[in-house]
Structure formats: structure tokens, C-alpha cells
Scaffold this active site. Structure first.
Site, short mmCIF file in Angstrom:
data_model
loop_
_atom_site.label_atom_id
_atom_site.label_comp_id
_atom_site.label_asym_id
_atom_site.label_seq_id
_atom_site.Cartn_x
_atom_site.Cartn_y
_atom_site.Cartn_z
N SER A 267 -44.66 6.88 -66.71
CA SER A 267 -45.11 7.87 -65.72
C SER A 267 -44.29 9.14 -65.90
CB SER A 267 -44.97 7.31 -64.31
OG SER A 267 -43.62 7.07 -64.00
N GLY B 93 -44.50 12.14 -63.78
CA GLY B 93 -44.64 13.08 -62.67
C GLY B 93 -45.89 13.94 -62.83
N ALA B 94 -45.73 15.26 -62.65
CA ALA B 94 -46.88 16.17 -62.73
C ALA B 94 -47.52 16.18 -64.11
CB ALA B 94 -46.44 17.57 -62.34
N GLY C 129 -48.44 13.59 -65.61
CA GLY C 129 -49.35 12.46 -65.69
C GLY C 129 -48.69 11.20 -66.22
N GLY D 233 -45.18 6.34 -58.29
CA GLY D 233 -45.10 5.45 -59.45
C GLY D 233 -45.61 4.06 -59.11
N ASP D 234 -45.36 3.62 -57.90
CA ASP D 234 -45.82 2.29 -57.47
C ASP D 234 -47.35 2.28 -57.36
OD1 ASP D 234 -43.08 1.87 -57.26
OD2 ASP D 234 -43.05 2.38 -55.13
N1 ADP Z 1 -46.57 16.60 -58.86
C1 ADP Z 1 -47.49 15.72 -59.28
N2 ADP Z 1 -48.75 16.12 -59.57
C2 ADP Z 1 -49.69 15.24 -60.00
N3 ADP Z 1 -49.46 13.92 -60.17
C3 ADP Z 1 -48.23 13.46 -59.91
C4 ADP Z 1 -47.17 14.32 -59.44
N4 ADP Z 1 -46.06 13.57 -59.26
C5 ADP Z 1 -46.41 12.31 -59.59
N5 ADP Z 1 -47.70 12.23 -59.98
C6 ADP Z 1 -48.46 11.03 -60.36
O1 ADP Z 1 -47.74 9.88 -59.94
C7 ADP Z 1 -47.32 9.12 -61.06
C8 ADP Z 1 -45.93 8.56 -60.84
O2 ADP Z 1 -45.01 9.60 -60.66
P1 ADP Z 1 -43.52 9.57 -61.27
O3 ADP Z 1 -42.74 10.55 -60.47
O4 ADP Z 1 -43.59 9.76 -62.73
O5 ADP Z 1 -43.10 8.05 -61.02
P2 ADP Z 1 -41.87 7.39 -60.21
O6 ADP Z 1 -42.27 7.57 -58.76
O7 ADP Z 1 -41.89 5.98 -60.65
O8 ADP Z 1 -40.64 8.15 -60.60
C9 ADP Z 1 -47.44 10.06 -62.27
O9 ADP Z 1 -47.65 9.34 -63.45
C10 ADP Z 1 -48.62 10.92 -61.87
O10 ADP Z 1 -49.81 10.22 -62.16
O1 FBP Z 2 -35.16 -0.16 -55.80
P1 FBP Z 2 -34.87 1.30 -55.96
O2 FBP Z 2 -34.84 1.75 -57.38
O3 FBP Z 2 -33.63 1.71 -55.19
O4 FBP Z 2 -36.08 2.11 -55.34
C1 FBP Z 2 -36.50 1.86 -54.03
C2 FBP Z 2 -37.29 3.00 -53.50
O5 FBP Z 2 -38.38 3.24 -54.38
C3 FBP Z 2 -39.61 3.29 -53.67
O6 FBP Z 2 -40.26 2.06 -53.88
C4 FBP Z 2 -40.42 4.45 -54.16
O7 FBP Z 2 -40.64 4.30 -55.55
P2 FBP Z 2 -41.23 5.40 -56.53
O8 FBP Z 2 -41.12 6.74 -55.83
O9 FBP Z 2 -40.40 5.31 -57.76
O10 FBP Z 2 -42.65 5.01 -56.80
C5 FBP Z 2 -39.23 3.41 -52.20
O11 FBP Z 2 -40.14 2.77 -51.35
C6 FBP Z 2 -37.87 2.73 -52.15
O12 FBP Z 2 -37.07 3.28 -51.14
#
Ligand code: ADP
Ligand code: FBP
Length: 312
Positions: free
Chosen positions: A220, A222-223, A225, A251-252
């Protein structure tokens, strides 16, 4: 049925502020409490979309009771295993425009006996499961090989295992042959021990983790994709979010959407991206339901610019 295992669940408090200044008294705009932890969120996203899932969580202390009650109130099937250590609270400070600062506690310790009790419950639930999904950080007292143990217990028995974690626990799991891992950019860079600045770096790093044992790598970004590297090849895609609300749990949601669509190939990536983008449009870590998910906004990129610098 999809079983999620969250060894370090949390109560997630999200506080909105106009801007964050260290050392100042800040009057907040709003606060919201959600049940949290990565596997918990995967189950919440599946539940919001009518897909059968069971969440296995250790719970301890009053916050653990509250977490269980909140999940049950959402209608989730929860297998809560009592623990002596207290369930943690994680705080997200959200600024306008989607910028978030996260304060994640280490979590209460889990003893070997409590871990064995969790493993027993997971084994019972896994009997009727298509996937076992191990997610999140490892609480104190739990060996870093825990997700590797999950892979060794279920992959040979034909029950697929997905792991979403970081650091040494991720590396140990990769070596044990998980069916799927979902690192974000930071976690991927840490796992390969080098910078991941461009799409070409993402692909190279994902291939390296496949060579070490992971069958499918969903990164993943973020923005930017996400990128999928699996038996079918490499697929990149993204979905724009006009008004980002909160990236907590995005991400979840991506992982849940990907699993819901079979966890393989471009069609599953498309679904994951639609769920991930929809999550970003929700407040705090609210998971998107069918009315929030816009599959038409997802773009898969057959010939992405591999040299373009990643945005986030
Ligand atoms: N600013 C954003 N704009 C569009 N999609 C986003 C954005 N941030 C996250 N996403 C979507 O959410 C998914 C997970 O975000 P990411 O921040 O990479 O994961 P995590 O929460 O595990 O750190 C990305 O792969 C994308 O599809
Ligand atoms: O187990 P970690 O790595 O501390 O992460 C827990 C946190 O991640 C989250 O599951 C959010 O996860 P993501 O933003 O990475 O999708 C929150 O609900 C929780 O507070």
C-alpha cells in the site's frame, strides 16, 4: 469465513484539531472512539460489507471490556480471550486535510499461557475459515516469531494465511511462507533494508520478499495507491480521494477488500483500492460500507511510470 487475529488490539481515540503545536494548550474540535487494531479493522470492514468474519482478540482490564462491548454492539463475531495485561488506547491527532499524528501504546503484556489460549481459539475458528489474517504489532512478552508460527500451523493444512505487520515479526513471517503480506511503503523499506522512493523500488523490494517466501505481496502506497506482485505478475493502481478525511485504517480496509475479492490478480487489487479509498473518506477509522465504495473511480495502470517518485 475470514478469521482475523489481533494480538494487540486497541481503543482508538481520534481527536480533531485545527493545527498541532507542541507544548501548547490546544482546544480540540471533536473526539471519537472506535474499536481498533489492524485485524479488528479488517473484520469491521468485512462486516460492513456483509462478509462473514470472526475477530480473535485478547482483552484485559476495563478498556478490554469496552472494546469487546463495542465490537459486539457493531454485530461482530468476537472471540475475546481474557488477559491479565490491559488493552491499550491509541490516540490519533487529526489535522485538516488528512494529516494525522498517531500515538500507539505498546500494549499490555501477553503471557505464554494467554498466547496458547489465543492459539487454541484461532485453531478452532480456522476449521471453517478460508483465511487466517494475523495483523498488527506484537505486544510485550510475545515472540517475534508469532506470525511465522501462524503460517507454519495453517499454510501446510491448506488454510491461507495473510500477515500485516512490521519489523522482525514481518521478516520472520515472510520466511515461513505466508500466502499474502501487506506492507506499506515504510514497512517495505524496513524489510529490505533500503529506500523505496520509486515504483521500480517497490517492485524490486516486493520481488525480494517473494523470493524469501511470501507468495503474494500487496504494497500500500497511500495516495499513490497500491502495487500487487503475485503469481499473475505486477499490477499497479490507484483511486483518487477528493476530500481525504482520515487515513487511519485505510490499509486495513484495502486488505479486507482485496481478501473479499479472492486475493489474487487485478480484480482483487481493484476491489482493495476501492475499499482503501472509501476508508480515507470516512471519519477516524470508520470502515466503508457498500454505499461508500466507488469501484468506478479505481484506475489500474498497465504501464506505470516506474521512475516516478512516490508522493507519500
Ligand atoms: N490520500 C489518499 N488518497 C487516496 N487513497 C489513499 C490515500 N491514503 C491512503 N489511500 C488508500 O488506502 C490504502 C492504504 O493506505 P496506506 O497509508 O498506504 O496504508 P497503511 O494505513 O497500512 O499505512 C492505499 O493503498 C490507498 O489505496
Ligand atoms: O498494531 P499497531 O501497528 O500499533 O497499529 C495499531 C493501529 O493501527 C490501526 O489498526 C490502523 O491501521 P492502518 O492505519 O495502518 O490501516 C489502528 O486501528 C490501531 O490503533
Amino acid at each position: 469465513m475470514i478469521v482475523t487475529v489481533t494480538l494487540n488490539p486497541s481503543l482508538d481515540r481520534t481527536i480533531e484539531v485545527d493545527s498541532l503545536t507542541r507544548g501548547a494548550v490546544i482546544r480540540t474540535r471533536s473526539a471519537r472512539l472506535d474499536p481498533g487494531g489492524k485485524g479488528v479493522n479488517v473484520s469491521r470492514a468485512l462486516l460492513a460489507n456483509g462478509i462473514d468474519s470472526t475477530a480473535v482478540v485478547p482483552v484485559g482490564g476495563p478498556d478490554g471490556d469496552q472494546l469487546r462491548r463495542m465490537l459486539e454492539a457493531e454485530g461482530m463475531k468476537v472471540r475475546a480471550v481474557p488477559s491479565a495485561g490491559h488493552t491499550r488506547s491509541n490516540v490519533t491527532i487529526a489535522e485538516p486535510g488528512g494529516l494525522v499524528t498517531k500515538l500507539n501504546e505498546p500494549g499490555g503484556p501477553l503471557s505464554r499461557g494467554e498466547l496458547d489460549a489465543v492459539a487454541k481459539v484461532v485453531a478452532t475458528e480456522a476449521d471453517s475459515a478460508s483465511w487466517v489474517v494475523g495483523c498488527g504489532s506484537i505486544p510485550p512478552g510475545v515472540p517475534e516469531t508469532i506470525y511465522a508460527e501462524l503460517c507454519k500451523a495453517f499454510v501446510p493444512a491448506g488454510i491461507r494465511v495473510a500477515v500485516d505487520t512490521s519489523g522482525p515479526a514481518l521478516l520472520a513471517a515472510v520466511a515461513a511462507g505466508p500466502d499474502l503480506i501487506k506492507p506499506n511503503r515504510e514497512e517495505l523499506a524496513e524489510a529490505v533494508g533500503g529506500p523505496v522512493d520509486r515504483l521500480s523500488d517497490v517492485i524490486e523490494a516486493a520481488r525480494a520478499l517473494r523470493a524469501r517466501g511470501a507468495r503474494t505481496v500487496l504494497v500500500s502506497l497511500g495516495a499513490d495507491g497500491a502495487v500487487l506482485v503475485d503469481d499473475e505478475g505486477i499490477t499497479a493502481g490507484s483511486a483518487p480521494v477528493e476530500n481525504p478525511n482520515s487515513t487511519v485504517g485505510a490499509g486495513d480496509a484495502l486488505l479486507a477488500g482485496f481478501l473479499s475479492a479472492g486475493a489474487q490478480g487485478p480484480a482483487a487489487l481493484r476491489e482493495g483500492l476501492a475499499w482503501g479509498a472509501a476508508a480515507v473518506g470516512q471519519p477516524a477509522s470508520r470502515m466503508p460500507g457498500p454505499n461508500d465504495i466507488r469501484r468506478d473511480l479505481v484506475r489500474l495502470h498497465p504501464r506505470p511510470d516506474l521512475d516516478r517518485a512516490l508522493l507519500t
